[in-house]
Each structure stands twice: as structure tokens, then as C-alpha cells.
Design a protein around this motif. Structure first.
Motif, short mmCIF file in Angstrom:
data_model
loop_
_atom_site.label_atom_id
_atom_site.label_comp_id
_atom_site.label_asym_id
_atom_site.label_seq_id
_atom_site.Cartn_x
_atom_site.Cartn_y
_atom_site.Cartn_z
N ALA A 180 0.83 -1.20 0.00
CA ALA A 180 0.00 0.00 0.00
C ALA A 180 0.87 1.25 0.00
N LYS A 181 1.94 1.23 0.76
CA LYS A 181 2.86 2.38 0.80
C LYS A 181 3.49 2.62 -0.56
N ARG A 182 3.91 1.54 -1.22
CA ARG A 182 4.53 1.66 -2.55
C ARG A 182 3.53 2.19 -3.58
N LEU A 183 2.34 1.63 -3.58
CA LEU A 183 1.33 2.05 -4.55
C LEU A 183 0.85 3.47 -4.28
N ARG A 184 0.78 3.83 -3.02
CA ARG A 184 0.35 5.19 -2.67
C ARG A 184 1.32 6.22 -3.26
N ALA A 185 2.60 5.92 -3.22
CA ALA A 185 3.60 6.84 -3.80
C ALA A 185 3.41 6.96 -5.31
N LEU A 186 3.11 5.83 -5.98
CA LEU A 186 2.87 5.87 -7.43
C LEU A 186 1.57 6.63 -7.74
N ARG A 187 0.56 6.41 -6.92
CA ARG A 187 -0.71 7.14 -7.10
C ARG A 187 -0.49 8.64 -6.99
N ASP A 188 0.24 9.05 -5.96
CA ASP A 188 0.47 10.48 -5.75
C ASP A 188 1.28 11.09 -6.88
N GLU A 189 2.27 10.34 -7.38
CA GLU A 189 3.08 10.83 -8.50
C GLU A 189 2.21 11.01 -9.74
N LEU A 190 1.32 10.07 -9.97
CA LEU A 190 0.47 10.14 -11.16
C LEU A 190 -0.54 11.29 -11.05
N TYR A 191 -1.15 11.46 -9.89
CA TYR A 191 -2.07 12.58 -9.70
C TYR A 191 -1.35 13.92 -9.90
N ALA A 192 -0.13 14.02 -9.36
CA ALA A 192 0.62 15.27 -9.50
C ALA A 192 0.94 15.56 -10.96
N ALA A 193 1.30 14.52 -11.71
CA ALA A 193 1.61 14.70 -13.13
C ALA A 193 0.37 15.10 -13.92
N CYS A 194 -0.77 14.48 -13.61
CA CYS A 194 -2.01 14.81 -14.31
C CYS A 194 -2.43 16.26 -14.03
#
Length: 399
Positions: free
Chosen positions: A282-296
Motif C-alpha cells: 500500500a505504501k509503494r502504490l500510494r507513492a505511485l498514485r500520488d506521482e500520477l495525480y501530480a503529473a495529471c
């Protein structure tokens, strides 16, 4: 362009997860052709040696799932063909049994009342329509703008005739995680039973039946890397229930039919793997989620559907949901697919519909914006390189 699984970036885990190694290994003995397969692949209802071996494997899978789902007893785990069956069995089985009990007790002008959320999967919303045809009152709770069902909204909807409440643990489109323990408590205080569709939550957030104190919950194997065609209905001991699948009396008479032993064994192995890894993953995926939201957020014409703060645990760690202005999701999905990226516009069960998602309609998002929805969902095999490649690809398909 021919589909090449070795280079394809799969970002649709909320629809289904690839079969995991643990499940494949657990099921491997069941794939041995011929008579030798009987060493593990017998009918679990038979009294001979192959049947007893199958029964032992099946019951071990039940015990493993009971432990990992936080059930108090293994017999609270009922195997089904999937979460759609589990949802229907829970809703009809509990509501009809509870209604019959109330009427036997002389409830007067009692008209049974069922509450569901407006953002449920169709496996819950379709039974809700059937209830209305059967003379039940049905209330569909709207979420707030961020996709959450508030406890106060449920409390206002409950009344003396409410027999069952069904609210999902986490939304499959925007990823909102609901306060299940609090919602279940509100239902119980009003004398109603509580069911949750926990399909998307398992493996992403802590899922514990006894701690949540729900009366029933539905799960699906293929969402966590298990095989398709297997699910579980958790049914708390002593909750009234009318069996929907009748026949040979398997699963304690609650779901008849010859058991899928190989599927159950694979499912248990997949759940064991995701539960063990849940916190770190969950910690790993949360970081990827946040990176993707920031890029969008930096892309012109791309709008986050809900506000997900960096590091937020109120939303699933693996789902990103955006709306692309001036485009239709079907076109974007096909263009991304041609570039080697697999995403969706929402629930896979409604992927061929040209209407805006019922979830986005419940959030009061206008049709023009909703028609450009994209859901990017990640999982065990998603890498940072996959996410960055998608970030590079999205502006290209928008041009």
C-alpha cells in the motif's frame, strides 16, 4: 498492432489482477491430466480417498481465508462463483430471512426497507431494483462530492422497518474508502443487518470481519491475483439467511453445488500473499498514485475527479481517476491501448455502456465531463517505470 504481453503496460487492476505466482503454484497439482489428478482433484463430497483428499484441501483453504479475513470461525466462509453471486446471495438471503422473522413476530404494517449506496457495483444495484419489484422500499444513499457515504446520511435514512444496509468498503472507480465499522454500528443500533462489498478493499487496506462487525461481506478471487470464477461470502454466525442456490446442501446448506477445490486453494494462496504484503505494498502504490495525480494536475485539460491529498489513506492506494476535457473515454482507452497501455473508463462490468458512469452521476458531475473519465489502477506488478511511461503517453493521445 498485435498485443505483446511482454511490453504491454497493464494499468487496469481494479478490473482484474494477473494471476499471481502463489495462486498458480497452489493450483498446479490440480492441472495434472488423467487419473493422477485424483490425488487432489476429487469431488470433495465423496467418501473415497480422492474425495477425502479434495475435502481436506478445500477445508484448509477455508481455514486460511477465515484467518486472513478476520472471521471468528471457518464456517463463516462460504465459497461462491464470485463476488456477483456473493452480493446477490447476501442481499436476498439476509433481507428475505430477516423479513420473514419480522412478520412471524407480528410486525403489523411492516414494509421491509433496504438501504444501499448510489455508488455500489451493479451486483448490488441490480438486486436493489429487484427488491422494489418485490414490494420492498429501497433507499439509495448519495455520497458527498468526494465519493464518501457519510455515517450521518445513513443514520437519517434508517427507520424501524430497515432490515438490511449494504455499503461497499471501497469504491472501484474513484477509490473512496468508507468507514465500514461506523456504518455497521449505525445499522445495528437501528436493528438492521449490514453487508459490505469488500472486493476492492482486500489487499489494499486492512480488512477484518470481526473488527468491522459486519454481518456479511463479499469477495472475489481475481481482484487479488487469484483465479476467476471463485469468490467468498462471509456470513457471520447466527445471521438469518435464506439460501439462494439449492440442491445438494454443500456449504452447510447455504450454497449448493460441487465445490471448486482448485479455485478455493488458489484463492486462499492469493489472499495469504496480499495480506502479508498489504502494508508495504500500500505504501509503494500510494507513492505511485500520488506521482500520477501530480503529473495529471500539470496537464492542460486533465482534471482529478476527486481531491486526493498526497499520502491520503482515505482513498485506495492504487486508483487514480481523472476526467480529460474534450475527449471521450472510449477514444482515449483505444488510443492508449494502441500505444501499449491498458486503462479503463470505470467499472469493467459497464465498459460497453456509452452512458456516463452512475458513480460520477452520483457525484453530480455533468455528463460532458464524465464522458471523458479515465481510471488508472495499479497493482503488484506495476513499476515506477510503467507509471512514468503512462505520464509521457497521455498527452500524446490527447493531441
Amino acid at each position: 498492432m498485435a498485443f505483446d504481453p511482454s511490453t504491454y503496460v497493464y494499468l487496469d487492476y481494479a478490473a482484474t489482477a494477473p494471476l499471481c505466482e502463489e495462486a498458480a503454484d497452489a493450483m498446479a497439482p490440480f492441472g495434472v491430466p488423467g487419473v493422477m489428478n485424483l490425488a487432489v482433484g476429487g469431488n470433495a463430497n465423496s467418501l473415497h480417498s480422492p474425495g477425502r483428499a479434495a475435502f481436506a484441501a478445500f477445508e484448509q483453504a477455508r481455514k486460511s481465508l477465515a484467518r486472513d479475513l478476520g472471521a471468528r470461525r471457518p464456517d463463516e466462509i462460504i465459497f461462491t462463483s464470485g463476488a456477483t453471486e456473493a452480493d446477490g446471495a447476501a442481499l436476498f438471503g439476509i433481507a428475505h430471512a430477516a423479513t420473514a422473522e419480522r412478520r412471524r413476530s407480528g410486525a403489523g404494517d411492516f414494509v421491509p426497507h433496504v438501504i444501499v449506496s448510489a455508488v455500489e457495483h451493479d451486483a448490488v444495484l441490480a438486486p436493489a431494483k429487484r427488491f422494489e419489484a418485490q414490494g420492498f422500499r429501497v433507499t439509495r444513499l448519495k455520497p458527498n462530492r468526494q465519493g464518501f457515504i457519510e455515517v450521518s446520511a445513513l443514520e437519517r435514512a434508517l427507520d424501524a422497518d430497515t432490515v438490511l444496509v449494504s455499503i461497499q468498503a471501497a469504491n472501484s472507480e474513484v477509490g473512496s474508502v468508507h468507514p465500514i465499522a461506523e456504518l455497521a454500528r449505525a445499522a445495528h443500533e437501528a436493528g438492521a443487518f449490514f453487508h459490505t462489498d469488500a472486493v476492492q478493499a482486500l489487499g489494499k487496506v486492512p480488512v477484518q470481519m470481526e473488527a468491522w462487525d459486519v454481518d456479511a461481506a463479499s469477495f472475489s478471487a481475481h481482484k487479488v491475483g487469484g483465479p476467476k470464477g471463485v469468490g467468498v461470502l462471509y456470513l457471520k454466525a447466527r445471521v438469518p439467511f435464506e439460501a439462494q442456490a439449492l440442491g445438494g446442501g454443500q456449504e452447510g446448506g447455504r450454497r449448493s453445488g460441487t465445490q471448486n477445490v482448485a479455485g478455493a486453494v488458489g484463492y486462499a494462496a492469493a489472499v495469504r500473499a496480499v495480506v502479508e504484503a498489504q502494508k508495504d505494498e500500500a505504501k509503494r502504490l500510494r507513492a505511485l498514485r500520488d506521482e500520477l495525480y501530480a503529473a495529471c494536475a500539470r496537464m492542460q485539460g486533465v482534471e482529478a475527479t476527486v481531491n486526493v491529498d498526497r499520502g491520503s489513506e482515505q482513498f485506495l492506494p492504487n486508483i487514480v481517476h481523472v476526467m480529460v476535457h474534450g475527449h471521450e473515454s472510449e477514444t482515449l482507452i483505444l488510443r492508449l491501448d494502441a500505444l501499449g497501455f491498458g486503462v479503463s473508463g470505470g467499472s469493467a462490468c459497464a465498459s460497453h455502456s456509452l452512458e456516463p458512469s452512475h458513480v460520477l452521476q452520483a457525484l453530480d458531475i455533468d455528463a460532458d465531463r464524465a464522458l471523458g473519465a479515465l481510471r488508472i489502477s495499479m497493482g503488484r506488478f506495476t513499476t515506477e517505470e510503467d507509471v512514468r511511461a503512462f505520464i509521457d503517453a497521455l498527452p500524446r493521445v490527447m493531441e
